[in-house]
Motif scaffolding. Structure first.
Motif, PDB file in Angstrom:
ATOM      1  N   ARG A   1     -32.989  82.230   5.780  1.00 17.03           N
ATOM      2  CA  ARG A   1     -33.931  83.347   5.741  1.00 17.03           C
ATOM      3  C   ARG A   1     -34.820  83.267   4.505  1.00 17.03           C
ATOM      4  NH1 ARG A   1     -31.009  88.445   8.527  1.00 17.03           N
ATOM      5  NH2 ARG A   1     -29.970  87.236  10.125  1.00 17.03           N
TER       6      ARG A   1
ATOM      7  N   ALA B   1     -34.397  76.341   6.334  1.00 17.08           N
ATOM      8  CA  ALA B   1     -35.230  77.444   5.855  1.00 17.08           C
ATOM      9  C   ALA B   1     -35.086  78.665   6.755  1.00 17.08           C
ATOM     10  CB  ALA B   1     -36.691  77.010   5.781  1.00 17.08           C
ATOM     11  N   ARG B   2     -35.000  78.437   8.055  1.00 18.56           N
ATOM     12  CA  ARG B   2     -34.842  79.559   8.992  1.00 18.56           C
ATOM     13  C   ARG B   2     -33.480  80.218   8.836  1.00 18.56           C
ATOM     14  NH1 ARG B   2     -39.186  81.002  12.641  1.00 18.56           N
ATOM     15  NH2 ARG B   2     -40.594  79.260  12.468  1.00 18.56           N
TER      16      ARG B   2
ATOM     17  N   GLN C   1     -40.991  78.815   5.254  1.00 21.20           N
ATOM     18  CA  GLN C   1     -40.788  78.455   6.651  1.00 21.20           C
ATOM     19  C   GLN C   1     -42.048  77.851   7.259  1.00 21.20           C
ATOM     20  OE1 GLN C   1     -39.211  81.746   8.894  1.00 21.20           O
ATOM     21  NE2 GLN C   1     -37.540  82.086   7.450  1.00 21.20           N
ATOM     22  N   HIS C   2     -43.206  78.412   6.918  1.00 18.38           N
ATOM     23  CA  HIS C   2     -44.461  77.864   7.430  1.00 18.38           C
ATOM     24  C   HIS C   2     -44.726  76.467   6.861  1.00 18.38           C
ATOM     25  CE1 HIS C   2     -46.019  81.119   9.823  1.00 18.38           C
ATOM     26  NE2 HIS C   2     -45.667  81.976   8.884  1.00 18.38           N
TER      27      HIS C   2
ATOM     28  N   ARG D   1     -38.367  82.655   2.411  1.00 23.25           N
ATOM     29  CA  ARG D   1     -39.659  83.332   2.541  1.00 23.25           C
ATOM     30  C   ARG D   1     -40.439  82.736   3.696  1.00 23.25           C
ATOM     31  NH1 ARG D   1     -41.834  83.660  -3.637  1.00 23.25           N
ATOM     32  NH2 ARG D   1     -40.309  85.206  -4.333  1.00 23.25           N
ATOM     33  N   ARG D   2     -41.269  83.554   4.270  1.00 24.55           N
ATOM     34  CA  ARG D   2     -42.050  83.108   5.413  1.00 24.55           C
ATOM     35  C   ARG D   2     -42.968  81.947   5.030  1.00 24.55           C
ATOM     36  NH1 ARG D   2     -42.192  84.616  10.336  1.00 24.55           N
ATOM     37  NH2 ARG D   2     -41.579  86.777  10.201  1.00 24.55           N
ATOM     38  N   SER D   3     -43.473  81.932   3.811  1.00 23.82           N
ATOM     39  CA  SER D   3     -44.345  80.834   3.381  1.00 23.82           C
ATOM     40  C   SER D   3     -43.579  79.517   3.331  1.00 23.82           C
ATOM     41  CB  SER D   3     -44.969  81.150   2.024  1.00 23.82           C
ATOM     42  OG  SER D   3     -43.963  81.314   1.047  1.00 23.82           O
TER      43      SER D   3
END
Length: 79
Positions: free
Chosen positions: A45, A41-42, A51-52, A47-49
């Motif tokens: 790239r 996921a990192r 990755q969280h 979405r930040r959600s």
């Protein structure tokens, strides 16, 4: 960071409600798979959600694995 701690604690709590301990190999594979998902996921790239969510999964699997390892150690000492 608070959510990571809560996810870890949820993993520990979940394991303590189980009638039997999972194999440590299975726990290790779960952590490795969750870390792979987070790394993917990192690097992609995402979405930040996403990755969280992957990070929460790593923390949850880490909590389960840590609790299983501690329980195995305590059982080995008792025997």
């Amino acid at each position: 960071m608070r959510l990571c701690v809560l996810a870890f604690a949820a993993g520990v709590w979940w394991l303590q409600t189980r009638p039997a301990l999972p194999a440590l190999t299975l726990c290790g594979l779960a952590v490795a798979g969750a870390l792979t998902l987070l790394l993917t996921a990192r690097l992609a790239r995402a979405r930040r959600s996403v990755q969280h969510a992957a990070l929460m999964l790593v923390c949850l699997a880490g909590g389960v694995s840590w609790a299983a390892w501690c329980a195995q150690q305590r059982m080995a000492d008792a025997m």
